[in-house]
Design an enzyme around this catalytic site. Structure first.
Site, PDB file in Angstrom:
ATOM      1  N   CYS A 105       0.817  -1.094  -0.047  1.00 59.16           N
ATOM      2  CA  CYS A 105      -0.024  -0.042   0.046  1.00 59.16           C
ATOM      3  C   CYS A 105       0.952   1.293  -0.014  1.00 59.16           C
ATOM      4  O   CYS A 105       1.724   1.462  -0.737  1.00 59.16           O
ATOM      5  CB  CYS A 105      -0.882  -0.110   1.237  1.00 59.16           C
ATOM      6  SG  CYS A 105      -2.323   1.179   1.280  1.00 59.16           S
ATOM      7  N   VAL A 106       0.641   2.062   0.892  1.00 55.18           N
ATOM      8  CA  VAL A 106       1.350   3.442   1.130  1.00 55.18           C
ATOM      9  C   VAL A 106       3.011   2.948   1.097  1.00 55.18           C
ATOM     10  O   VAL A 106       3.743   3.809   0.627  1.00 55.18           O
ATOM     11  CB  VAL A 106       0.931   4.275   2.127  1.00 55.18           C
ATOM     12  CG1 VAL A 106       1.806   5.517   2.165  1.00 55.18           C
ATOM     13  CG2 VAL A 106      -0.529   4.693   1.949  1.00 55.18           C
TER      14      VAL A 106
END
Length: 587
Positions: free
Chosen positions: A312-313
């Site tokens: 993800c991030v």
């Protein structure tokens, strides 16, 4: 004639009422409140309020919608308050309990609500405006309708009333206790959180903290094989959540799985920021977290290069760090795995409705120079992306029915929120979601270096989830068009988390590969421009994508050597057992 006139007047009144309803829904987001749920912080939605006072509709769609509404209202009225067991039960699972059909009033309420909800959504579709405004209208109407469902109110919920009678009021008393408990803890309970404890029955893979600074702790895990691959493996989880999504239980732990495959595994455990970190920037994080972690892993293991994974991030952060290092003439990472990560932010799905110049400037003014984005606010935002499943379902179950939600490790993790430094968040919001600068060579300057993803020519394994509403599958796939080297793209079933955490032993779901591209590990030029075109020649495989990834990673990991007997090194000694202190800090 009088009947037609009455229906015309009723339709006009309906149009005015529902049009006003849309504006009220939008206005509620502008004031930071939500109907029926006063504790919800919706300041992040401020930019959703319409700038124009009037709403106009496409005439042909409006006429069609009016005709459908009249037909539906006529059928409902003719049915009246008859028990009518021959009538079909509402498809909506909120009204699926037999109690809704047993009571003619409740049955009428559910049917009328569904008719109005369908009409409201139709009105949002009929609005004459650009795509983003229409998406914002749809979102606002969805929130309004989700909050106003008769199932959310004890006076209207036939199922909750039935349970109250059967339990002689015990369910109401338990519901009040649940509400007081949730008010005290600051969020709606999605699971029985008393069952879980980090380090005791979640995040239990054996290991040790071998390095820490004010940004993260570095965990090294005990080898589960006598020999390990010579290139160590570093995982970079998202800093907006805690790392143990990768280590929930032994049977669904990606960390344990990687270790069992013979990889000497290291994982970053982010610190949960407090006021002492309120001024930290994106540059601070890149320089002092992933870049530092790569350096320490190399020093501990003596390896020239390592393999790395970003989730993800964490994938965005890892890729940015590698681009900074590439600008400095360094290439310490042999291969990269990105799981549901965005590099190209052209397709951000539903999150796009929150992003424009007004919203970005609001966040920059609010916390661009300092402050914290509270974890509960961020968690609330993500929950309301699926309001019926992640909010009102638990409001009804916990408070109206007095139920205790069953223990579920993933939902426990989901409720364990983290803060973010304001300057970090504001910079990230503008430069990725709003301006999409990461894919523009030299546009973004990080840690004093011009970022160019075109310099990341190492092999990449790119994974996206088909039903992901956080990182849409098209957004995950877009990385194939940005990265220049050899890569393998894989699509898994399900959503942002369930698609990733899909261990082979469960034999659940499926995944897709494009054999024409995958067999030769070809460079990016051979990948079609869109995920839809890629999928035309893709093959579905039953089960987990983990073994496919493991086979790929082994090809990047070098020869096997004797597994280490101790954690860390002479310079970096074990500090404390995994999972460490940082992950236990509550927001």
């Amino acid at each position: 004639m009088n009947s037609e006139l009455n229906w015309t007047q009723a339709t006009q009144q309906m149009q005015e009422t529902l049009g006003e309803g849309i504006k009220q829904a939008m206005s509620s987001f502008g004031t930071g409140t939500a109907p029926g749920f006063p504790s919800m912080d919706l300041s992040v939605f401020k930019s959703l309020a319409p700038s124009q006072p009037s709403i106009t509709f496409e005439p042909s769609k409006l006429l069609e919608l009016q005709q459908r509404y009249i037909a539906g209202a006529s059928a409902l009225w003719n049915q009246g308050l008859q028990t009518g067991q021959d009538a079909a039960a509402p498809a909506d699972r909120r009204f699926s309990d037999p109690a809704w059909q047993a009571s003619p009033v409740s049955k009428f309420l559910a049917s009328a609500y569904q008719l109005n909800a369908t009409t409201l959504m139709g009105l949002a579709e009929a609005v004459q405006s650009d795509a983003k405004t229409k998406a914002r209208l749809r979102f606002a109407v969805e929130q309004w309708m989700a909050a106003s469902a008769p199932s959310n109110f004890l006076a209207l919920n036939a199922e909750a009333q039935k349970k109250a009678i059967e339990t002689q009021g015990e369910s109401i008393a338990k519901g009040m206790a649940n509400m007081l408990h949730d008010l005290k803890q600051g969020h709606v309970s999605m699971t029985d959180e008393s069952i879980f404890e980090v380090g005791k029955n979640v995040a239990t893979t054996e290991g040790a903290v071998v390095f820490e600074n004010e940004y993260f702790q570095l965990l090294e895990y005990k080898p589960l094989t006598e020999r390990v691959y010579e290139k160590p493996f570093l995982m970079v989880p998202p800093c907006i959540n805690k790392f143990y999504i990768l280590d929930l239980q032994p049977e669904n732990s990606l960390i344990r799985y990687a270790t069992a495959q013979g990889h000497r595994t290291f994982v970053m455990s982010w610190r949960n920021p407090d006021q002492s970190m309120a001024g930290k920037t994106w540059d601070d994080y890149i320089e002092n977290a992933p870049i530092k972690a790569i350096e320490v892993v190399k020093e501990i293991t003596g390896a020239d290069t390592i393999n790395a994974l970003g989730f993800c991030v964490g994938g965005t952060i890892l890729s940015t760090a590698l681009a900074v290092l590439a600008a400095r003439g360094e290439k310490p990472v042999e291969s990269v795995t990105l799981l549901t990560s965005l590099l190209d932010f052209s397709d951000t799905g539903i999150l796009d409705i929150f992003i424009d110049e007004t919203s970005v400037k609001y966040r920059e003014a609010e916390m661009g120079k300092g402050g914290l984005l509270k974890g509960k606010d961020l968690a609330s935002t993500f929950s309301f992306l699926r309001p019926n499943d992640l909010v009102w379902n638990y409001v009804v179950g916990n408070y109206l029915k007095g139920e205790t939600p069953p223990p579920f490790d993933l939902l426990y993790w989901n409720s364990d929120s983290t803060n973010l430094p304001g300057p970090f968040y504001a910079w990230y919001l503008r430069n990725t979601y709003f301006e999409n600068n990461l894919i523009k060579p030299g546009k973004m300057v990080v840690c004093g270096e011009k970022v160019d993803l075109g310099k990341l020519d190492m092999p990449f394994y790119l994974y996206g989830s088909r039903e992901d509403h956080i990182v849409p599958i098209g957004g995950a796939y877009a990385s194939t068009q940005v990265l220049p080297g050899k890569k393998r793209f894989v699509m898994g079933a399900s959503g942002h988390i369930a698609g990733v955490i899909n261990p082979p032993a469960k034999k659940k779901r499926s995944y897709w590969t494009n054999d024409q591209l995958a067999s030769s590990r070809t460079a990016g030029d051979n990948y079609p421009a869109s995920q839809e075109d890629w999928q035309k020649n893709a093959t579905e495989h039953a089960g987990s994508w983990w073994p496919d990834w493991s086979d790929w990673l082994q090809g990047q990991a070098g020869k096997q050597i004797a597994a280490p007997k101790t954690y860390g090194s002479r310079k970096f000694k074990a500090i404390e057992p995994a999972p460490g202190r940082y992950v236990k800090v509550k927001a």
